[in-house]
Design an enzyme around this catalytic site. Structure first.
Site, PDB file in Angstrom:
ATOM      1  N   LYS A 100      38.462  54.038  29.042  1.00  0.00           N
ATOM      2  CA  LYS A 100      38.994  54.445  30.332  1.00  0.00           C
ATOM      3  C   LYS A 100      39.356  55.932  30.278  1.00  0.00           C
ATOM      4  CE  LYS A 100      42.303  53.031  33.895  1.00  0.00           C
ATOM      5  NZ  LYS A 100      43.326  52.044  34.294  1.00  0.00           N
ATOM      6  N   GLU A 156      49.205  35.907  38.893  1.00  0.00           N
ATOM      7  CA  GLU A 156      50.334  35.738  39.802  1.00  0.00           C
ATOM      8  C   GLU A 156      50.779  34.288  39.917  1.00  0.00           C
ATOM      9  OE1 GLU A 156      48.102  39.447  40.931  1.00  0.00           O
ATOM     10  OE2 GLU A 156      47.512  37.350  40.618  1.00  0.00           O
ATOM     11  N   ARG A 200      48.750  35.621  46.546  1.00  0.00           N
ATOM     12  CA  ARG A 200      47.860  34.874  45.653  1.00  0.00           C
ATOM     13  C   ARG A 200      48.559  33.673  45.023  1.00  0.00           C
ATOM     14  NH1 ARG A 200      44.313  38.626  41.997  1.00  0.00           N
ATOM     15  NH2 ARG A 200      42.601  38.024  43.336  1.00  0.00           N
TER      16      ARG A 200
END
Length: 593
Positions: free
Chosen positions: A248, A336, A364
């Site tokens: 990244k 979640e 969610r």
């Protein structure tokens, strides 16, 4: 110096005209282009830099948009956007009336699926692949690019589980960089690390055991190796899985070294990579830091306090507690649903659980909020960061629906603080022993009190549940505000010529409402205006309308909030103006009440 190649690439068809040996130059130019624009305009940086070679390879090998390419979350799709017709207006990224920061079907035929939340790519791509089979289009390719943080989510595994028993022409590419926004966590992360290090025998490969044709791991920055493997996989039918290793922030030294900070660094120097510093002195605190520091302070005094966040320790500022009390603060990854039921389980054992989830992400776990928390009346403390209009991330990230979707749930307390001191006080109150679950919603951004910490931390005051407060007296109209949008109301009223006509009440509790105060208001005033930083349908204003109907009050009630459309990207100020919630708009409304 070689001619600039990127300037001649408008669409992938232009890219495919190039010789494969020219593609490393395209990669360098694409990285520089992303860095140059994001350094000035801001946005998500590290994720897109990490997949530059993969992005080029995918559009070079596959015949997009006929072949369908789905990006998970979409933080990493800047290079994709630039190569698919949006290079010349990429500088409008995440701005009002500009292009979205995420893939969006209405924006381009190359954006096969709109995203913004994680772990949806495999299910979406599988749905497309099954549809292609049913239509007899057996040669169409369907590619899902998913990160190692996103693939740990339950929904991603549901997609893999289904795909493995189909003959769908699906390619899942795992972009493994060991980080989402914060470092990846959990047993799956450890498994992937062992695979990368060659410590896990191929015969024990969990992806192969799910009936995928597994290949890799390969270097995701070796564009020739990636292209070679994609061409091989292009000829194989059925579910396939390619594991690539990337870094990244690749190509910008600071972004590689500090991947958390450079996920979305703000403005920075494109050449040096140094972030333009912003003085934090004499600024009010960020609401997320008020949460993080207050919960840490409370946890140091009460060993029953637990903190939970699904993959947002930095964004929620639970990182303070995670650093100080690592055994009582948990990053559960992008999960979640698990976060909510984990909190419920802890609550059954007498723990005091602060479950911090962005408002838009709690959607969610709606079933878990109802079934695992509310039905059992477990006193989980939901801290909903980024409630209301959040700005440049747009429609997928605004926290506009939590009032409406939580207000209908029995046993639920819903509170929105007027300012950071009220946030501290409700966090303190919640751990004193509530008999119900509570949702505390607060915005992205800063509060109003610079010296909040020295004046208040450790000196909290308990809040009476369900109590409203009169901020300003008046004679004709009562304005009822909920949450931090009340600051706009106060400023607007201060600018009026006839401020004595209008009273202002802060109603921090959406549920339960202060019915005693409401009866007094409805009998005292000729009209009422409600205002909230949330969806107008089903929200705070709707609750006031329901109260008026139930008690046969007939005075005019005007409800202000976010209209019944999806609000796109822009600054919070611009979006408040769009929704007529800014100070100037409120002045006009109040003066013509």
């Amino acid at each position: 110096m070689a001619d600039n190649l990127l300037s001649s690439i408008y669409y992938p068809t232009d890219l495919r005209k190039l010789d494969e040996l020219q593609l490393p130059q395209v990669a360098r130019e694409l990285r520089d282009f992303i860095i140059d624009i994001v350094s000035v305009k801001e946005g998500h940086l590290g994720a897109s830099l990490g997949v530059v070679e993969l992005t080029i390879a995918l559009h070079y090998v596959f015949k997009t948009p006929d072949d369908l390419l789905i990006w998970d979350v979409g933080h990493q799709a800047y290079g994709h956007k630039i190569l698919t017709g949006r290079r010349e207006n990429f500088d409008t990224n995440r701005q009002l009336n500009g292009i979205s920061g995420f893939p969006k079907r209405s924006e381009s035929e190359y954006d096969a699926f709109g995203v913004g939340h994680s772990s949806t790519s495999i299910s979406a791509a599988l749905g497309m692949a099954i549809a292609s089979n049913l239509k007899g289009d057996l040669n169409k390719q369907h590619i899902a690019v998913i990160g190692d943080a996103s693939i740990a989510s339950g929904m991603a595994f549901e997609g893999l589980n289904h795909a493995g028993v189909t003959d769908a022409n699906l390619l899942v590419i795992l972009n493994d960089n060991a980080i989402g926004i914060d470092p990846s966590v959990g047993a799956l992360k450890n498994y992937l690390t062992s695979v990368k290090n060659g410590k896990n025998p191929k015969q024990n490969n969990m992806i192969k055991s799910l009936n995928f044709d597994y290949s890799g791991p390969i270097d995701g920055h070796d564009i020739f190796a990636v292209i070679k493997e994609l061409k091989r996989l292009q000829k194989i039918k059925g579910p396939k899985f390619l594991h690539i290793i990337t870094t990244k922030g690749k190509g910008l030294k600071q972004a590689e070294e500090d991947q958390v900070k450079y996920h979305a660094p703000g403005k920075f120097d494109a050449k040096s990579g140094e972030i333009h510093s912003k003085s934090e002195e004499n600024l009010p605190p960020k609401y997320q830091d008020v949460f993080g520091l207050t919960v840490l302070d409370l946890a140091l005094k009460n060993e029953k306090i637990i903190g939970i966040t699904p993959a947002m320790p930095s964004g929620s500022s639970l990182k303070f507690m995670m650093e100080a009390l690592p055994n009582r603060a948990f990053d559960v990854g992008i999960a979640e649903q698990h976060a909510v039921t984990l909190a419920a389980g802890m609550a059954t054992q007498g723990m005091i659980v602060y479950c911090n989830i962005y408002s838009t992400f709690l959607q969610r776990a709606y079933d878990q909020v109802i079934h695992d928390v509310a039905i059992q009346n477990l006193p989980v403390i939901f801290c909903l960061d980024r409630a209301g209009l959040v700005g440049e991330d747009g429609a997928t990230h605004h926290g506009l629906y939590d009032i409406a979707y939580l207000r209908c749930i029995p046993n639920m307390i819903i509170y929105a603080p007027l300012n950071e001191i009220a946030l501290q006080n409700i966090l303190y109150t919640a751990q004193l022993g509530l008999n119900n679950p509570i949702a505390i919603r607060y915005p992205r951004g800063r509060g109003v009190t610079v010296d909040w910490q020295s004046n208040h931390l450790g000196n909290n005051n308990s809040i009476e549940i369900g109590k409203a407060n009169c901020l300003k007296t008046g004679t004709i109209t009562a304005v009822l505000s909920n949450g931090t949008i009340g600051k706009n109301v106060t400023e607007a009223l201060a600018n009026l010529n006839n401020p004595n006509d209008i009273a202002h009440y802060d109603f921090p509790f959406i549920k339960p409402l202060d019915e005693k105060e409401l009866h007094q208001i409805f009998t005292q005033f000729s009209s009422i205006i409600t205002i909230e930083d949330g969806a107008i349908i089903g929200g705070f204003g709707t609750a006031i309308l329901e109260f008026a109907s139930a008690h046969n009050y007939n005075i005019p009630i005007k409800t202000l909030g976010v209209p019944d459309v999806f609000i796109e990207q822009g600054t919070v100020t611009e979006l408040q103006q769009l929704c007529k919630l800014d100070v100037k708009s409120l002045e006009l409304i109040f003066s013509t009440k």
